[in-house]
Write a protein that holds these residues in place. Structure first.
Motif, PDB file in Angstrom:
ATOM      1  N   MET A 187      -5.691  61.223   9.544  1.00  0.00           N
ATOM      2  CA  MET A 187      -5.862  60.151   8.565  1.00  0.00           C
ATOM      3  C   MET A 187      -5.855  58.800   9.261  1.00  0.00           C
ATOM      4  O   MET A 187      -5.069  57.911   8.931  1.00  0.00           O
ATOM      5  CB  MET A 187      -4.756  60.205   7.516  1.00  0.00           C
ATOM      6  N   ILE A 188      -6.695  58.642  10.282  1.00  0.00           N
ATOM      7  CA  ILE A 188      -6.679  57.393  11.036  1.00  0.00           C
ATOM      8  C   ILE A 188      -7.281  56.265  10.211  1.00  0.00           C
ATOM      9  O   ILE A 188      -6.900  55.099  10.368  1.00  0.00           O
ATOM     10  CB  ILE A 188      -7.404  57.589  12.387  1.00  0.00           C
ATOM     11  N   GLU A 189      -8.173  56.606   9.255  1.00  0.00           N
ATOM     12  CA  GLU A 189      -8.825  55.534   8.495  1.00  0.00           C
ATOM     13  C   GLU A 189      -7.833  54.823   7.584  1.00  0.00           C
ATOM     14  O   GLU A 189      -7.963  53.615   7.348  1.00  0.00           O
ATOM     15  CB  GLU A 189      -9.998  56.099   7.697  1.00  0.00           C
ATOM     16  N   LEU A 190      -6.815  55.566   7.120  1.00  0.00           N
ATOM     17  CA  LEU A 190      -5.762  54.916   6.323  1.00  0.00           C
ATOM     18  C   LEU A 190      -5.074  53.827   7.130  1.00  0.00           C
ATOM     19  O   LEU A 190      -4.850  52.721   6.636  1.00  0.00           O
ATOM     20  CB  LEU A 190      -4.724  55.958   5.907  1.00  0.00           C
ATOM     21  N   HIS A 191      -4.756  54.150   8.393  1.00  0.00           N
ATOM     22  CA  HIS A 191      -4.086  53.170   9.239  1.00  0.00           C
ATOM     23  C   HIS A 191      -4.976  51.957   9.475  1.00  0.00           C
ATOM     24  O   HIS A 191      -4.502  50.823   9.435  1.00  0.00           O
ATOM     25  CB  HIS A 191      -3.713  53.795  10.575  1.00  0.00           C
ATOM     26  N   ILE A 192      -6.277  52.216   9.712  1.00  0.00           N
ATOM     27  CA  ILE A 192      -7.178  51.094  10.024  1.00  0.00           C
ATOM     28  C   ILE A 192      -7.252  50.140   8.837  1.00  0.00           C
ATOM     29  O   ILE A 192      -7.094  48.921   8.981  1.00  0.00           O
ATOM     30  CB  ILE A 192      -8.573  51.628  10.398  1.00  0.00           C
ATOM     31  N   VAL A 193      -7.460  50.701   7.638  1.00  0.00           N
ATOM     32  CA  VAL A 193      -7.581  49.833   6.460  1.00  0.00           C
ATOM     33  C   VAL A 193      -6.271  49.102   6.200  1.00  0.00           C
ATOM     34  O   VAL A 193      -6.262  47.920   5.842  1.00  0.00           O
ATOM     35  CB  VAL A 193      -8.021  50.661   5.232  1.00  0.00           C
ATOM     36  N   LEU A 194      -5.143  49.795   6.435  1.00  0.00           N
ATOM     37  CA  LEU A 194      -3.850  49.156   6.169  1.00  0.00           C
ATOM     38  C   LEU A 194      -3.580  48.027   7.167  1.00  0.00           C
ATOM     39  O   LEU A 194      -3.040  46.976   6.788  1.00  0.00           O
ATOM     40  CB  LEU A 194      -2.746  50.209   6.218  1.00  0.00           C
ATOM     41  N   VAL A 195      -3.997  48.216   8.432  1.00  0.00           N
ATOM     42  CA  VAL A 195      -3.834  47.134   9.407  1.00  0.00           C
ATOM     43  C   VAL A 195      -4.709  45.942   9.020  1.00  0.00           C
ATOM     44  O   VAL A 195      -4.277  44.777   9.107  1.00  0.00           O
ATOM     45  CB  VAL A 195      -4.166  47.646  10.819  1.00  0.00           C
ATOM     46  N   LEU A 196      -5.924  46.224   8.528  1.00  0.00           N
ATOM     47  CA  LEU A 196      -6.776  45.124   8.051  1.00  0.00           C
ATOM     48  C   LEU A 196      -6.126  44.402   6.880  1.00  0.00           C
ATOM     49  O   LEU A 196      -6.189  43.172   6.773  1.00  0.00           O
ATOM     50  CB  LEU A 196      -8.148  45.659   7.645  1.00  0.00           C
ATOM     51  N   MET A 197      -5.475  45.178   5.984  1.00  0.00           N
ATOM     52  CA  MET A 197      -4.781  44.546   4.856  1.00  0.00           C
ATOM     53  C   MET A 197      -3.649  43.657   5.337  1.00  0.00           C
ATOM     54  O   MET A 197      -3.421  42.572   4.785  1.00  0.00           O
ATOM     55  CB  MET A 197      -4.229  45.612   3.915  1.00  0.00           C
ATOM     56  N   ILE A 198      -2.921  44.108   6.383  1.00  0.00           N
ATOM     57  CA  ILE A 198      -1.814  43.285   6.890  1.00  0.00           C
ATOM     58  C   ILE A 198      -2.360  41.995   7.493  1.00  0.00           C
ATOM     59  O   ILE A 198      -1.805  40.903   7.291  1.00  0.00           O
ATOM     60  CB  ILE A 198      -0.986  44.080   7.907  1.00  0.00           C
ATOM     61  N   ILE A 199      -3.497  42.107   8.218  1.00  0.00           N
ATOM     62  CA  ILE A 199      -4.097  40.896   8.795  1.00  0.00           C
ATOM     63  C   ILE A 199      -4.511  39.933   7.680  1.00  0.00           C
ATOM     64  O   ILE A 199      -4.263  38.728   7.748  1.00  0.00           O
ATOM     65  CB  ILE A 199      -5.299  41.283   9.678  1.00  0.00           C
ATOM     66  N   GLY A 200      -5.122  40.481   6.626  1.00  0.00           N
ATOM     67  CA  GLY A 200      -5.504  39.636   5.493  1.00  0.00           C
ATOM     68  C   GLY A 200      -4.303  38.982   4.842  1.00  0.00           C
ATOM     69  O   GLY A 200      -4.359  37.822   4.434  1.00  0.00           O
ATOM     70  N   ALA A 201      -3.183  39.726   4.764  1.00  0.00           N
ATOM     71  CA  ALA A 201      -1.984  39.162   4.150  1.00  0.00           C
ATOM     72  C   ALA A 201      -1.420  38.040   5.004  1.00  0.00           C
ATOM     73  O   ALA A 201      -0.975  37.010   4.479  1.00  0.00           O
ATOM     74  CB  ALA A 201      -0.937  40.259   3.957  1.00  0.00           C
ATOM     75  N   VAL A 202      -1.456  38.205   6.332  1.00  0.00           N
ATOM     76  CA  VAL A 202      -0.958  37.137   7.208  1.00  0.00           C
ATOM     77  C   VAL A 202      -1.844  35.902   7.091  1.00  0.00           C
ATOM     78  O   VAL A 202      -1.344  34.764   7.029  1.00  0.00           O
ATOM     79  CB  VAL A 202      -0.881  37.648   8.664  1.00  0.00           C
ATOM     80  N   VAL A 203      -3.165  36.130   7.006  1.00  0.00           N
ATOM     81  CA  VAL A 203      -4.070  34.992   6.834  1.00  0.00           C
ATOM     82  C   VAL A 203      -3.785  34.284   5.517  1.00  0.00           C
ATOM     83  O   VAL A 203      -3.696  33.048   5.454  1.00  0.00           O
ATOM     84  CB  VAL A 203      -5.536  35.476   6.895  1.00  0.00           C
ATOM     85  N   ALA A 204      -3.598  35.075   4.441  1.00  0.00           N
ATOM     86  CA  ALA A 204      -3.318  34.477   3.135  1.00  0.00           C
ATOM     87  C   ALA A 204      -2.007  33.713   3.159  1.00  0.00           C
ATOM     88  O   ALA A 204      -1.835  32.733   2.441  1.00  0.00           O
ATOM     89  CB  ALA A 204      -3.267  35.559   2.060  1.00  0.00           C
ATOM     90  N   THR A 205      -1.064  34.162   3.982  1.00  0.00           N
ATOM     91  CA  THR A 205       0.217  33.464   4.032  1.00  0.00           C
ATOM     92  C   THR A 205       0.125  32.165   4.813  1.00  0.00           C
ATOM     93  O   THR A 205       0.651  31.142   4.397  1.00  0.00           O
ATOM     94  CB  THR A 205       1.270  34.368   4.683  1.00  0.00           C
ATOM     95  N   GLU A 206      -0.581  32.186   5.940  1.00  0.00           N
ATOM     96  CA  GLU A 206      -0.453  31.080   6.881  1.00  0.00           C
ATOM     97  C   GLU A 206      -1.548  30.027   6.762  1.00  0.00           C
ATOM     98  O   GLU A 206      -1.413  28.953   7.320  1.00  0.00           O
ATOM     99  CB  GLU A 206      -0.440  31.628   8.306  1.00  0.00           C
ATOM    100  N   ILE A 207      -2.662  30.327   6.073  1.00  0.00           N
ATOM    101  CA  ILE A 207      -3.755  29.367   6.066  1.00  0.00           C
ATOM    102  C   ILE A 207      -3.386  28.187   5.163  1.00  0.00           C
ATOM    103  O   ILE A 207      -2.599  28.319   4.228  1.00  0.00           O
ATOM    104  CB  ILE A 207      -5.049  30.069   5.615  1.00  0.00           C
ATOM    105  N   ASN A 208      -3.934  27.013   5.491  1.00  0.00           N
ATOM    106  CA  ASN A 208      -3.551  25.819   4.741  1.00  0.00           C
ATOM    107  C   ASN A 208      -4.359  25.644   3.466  1.00  0.00           C
ATOM    108  O   ASN A 208      -3.840  25.169   2.470  1.00  0.00           O
ATOM    109  CB  ASN A 208      -3.733  24.583   5.612  1.00  0.00           C
ATOM    110  N   ASP A 209      -5.631  26.018   3.529  1.00  0.00           N
ATOM    111  CA  ASP A 209      -6.499  25.846   2.376  1.00  0.00           C
ATOM    112  C   ASP A 209      -6.119  26.860   1.291  1.00  0.00           C
ATOM    113  O   ASP A 209      -6.059  28.064   1.540  1.00  0.00           O
ATOM    114  CB  ASP A 209      -7.946  26.067   2.830  1.00  0.00           C
ATOM    115  N   LEU A 210      -5.856  26.354   0.087  1.00  0.00           N
ATOM    116  CA  LEU A 210      -5.398  27.252  -0.981  1.00  0.00           C
ATOM    117  C   LEU A 210      -6.493  28.201  -1.423  1.00  0.00           C
ATOM    118  O   LEU A 210      -6.241  29.371  -1.711  1.00  0.00           O
ATOM    119  CB  LEU A 210      -4.914  26.431  -2.173  1.00  0.00           C
TER     120      LEU A 210
END
Lengths: 172, 112
Positions: free
Chosen positions: A1-24
């Protein structure tokens, strides 16, 4: 189930971007990316009903959040935070991760659920409810009171939104 | 087991966003991330290797199905999440119209 990990890592990256970016607006769109990643995860985890619902709900919530951010004059507002906040939040999050990592040892291994109630629902769904989709037979028949409570919460929140956003106030 | 840890990391990112950021929209985003992580965690708990979706077929025997119970409960939870988010956004929009800012510290100062 490697694809689950890949999508979840992408979700974590998106969450970090949503947290840290300045533009609302960018933050809200990154949250939408995380939600669509969640839709993919539901599809991979054999939950098609959830994937459909999550898709619709994600589109609606992104529209609502864009409505909240698009009219605001301040597009980019870097809000400075005190250092003590960082320290306390990092401590709290680290403590949460440590405790939850310990608790993971008690869980059944991934891919072999316990299914005490689920096995019974699967066995009896066709005979008792006549529904081919077991998820809908659970929410509409076996656990219909739960769905009634959900509808109550949903309509209460709609009443709350109407009461807050109503323009015709007495004092205005 | 590693997929559970990734899911918990996603939850921790949302928790950090909720705790540190002082912008109200950022706080709503953090709550949304936490909600996604919890929903995903429940579905991960119900997954079975080589399982099939919980939909019956006429000529198909029930051999290996994923757990339908977490899916049914999370289905209601997703819809409730939308309602709660709409309520939060409505209150935030009204606060912005009154105070012209999203910063909670600024709002507290303006309130006096």
């Amino acid at each position: 189930m490697i694809e689950l990990h890949i999508v979840l890592v992408l979700m974590i990256i998106g969450a970090v971007v949503a947290t840290e970016i300045n533009d609302l607006l960018s933050s809200v769109i990154a949250l939408g990316a995380v939600g669509f990643g969640l839709t993919l995860e539901f599809l991979l985890l054999r939950a098609p009903d959830l994937a459909i619902t999550q898709l619709v709900v994600e589109i609606l919530s992104v529209i609502i959040l864009i409505r909240a951010t698009i009219g605001t004059k301040i597009c980019c507002d870097p809000i400075k935070t005190r250092a003590a906040y960082f320290v306390f939040a990092a401590l709290f999050t680290g403590a949460f991760l440590a405790f939850s990592y310990r608790a993971l040892a008690q869980l059944p291994a991934f891919g072999s659920p316990i299914m005490k109630m689920g096995a019974q629902y699967i066995q009896e769904a066709a005979a008792k409810t006549g529904a081919a989709n077991i998820v809908s037979s659970v929410i509409l028949d076996f656990r219909a009171y739960d769905t009634l409570g959900e509808a109550t919460i949903l309509f209460t929140s709609v009443i709350g939104v109407l009461a807050v956003l109503r323009l015709a106030g007495r004092n205005k | 087991m590693s997929i559970y840890i990734l899911c918990l990391i996603l939850f921790a990112v949302g928790l950090y966003c909720l705790l540190v950021k002082r912008n109200l929209i950022k706080k709503i985003v953090g709550l949304g991330i936490m909600e996604y992580a919890v929903n995903l965690f429940f579905i991960l708990l119900g997954y079975r290797h080589n399982g099939q979706a919980p939909i019956l077929d006429k000529e198909q025997a029930i051999v290996n199905m994923v757990d339908p119970l977490p899916q049914a409960l999370i289905l209601t939870s997703i819809v409730i999440g939308l309602g709660v988010m709409a309520l939060m956004v409505a209150i935030t929009v009204r606060l912005y119209e009154k105070y012209r800012t999203f910063d909670i510290g600024e709002i507290r100062r303006l309130k006096g």
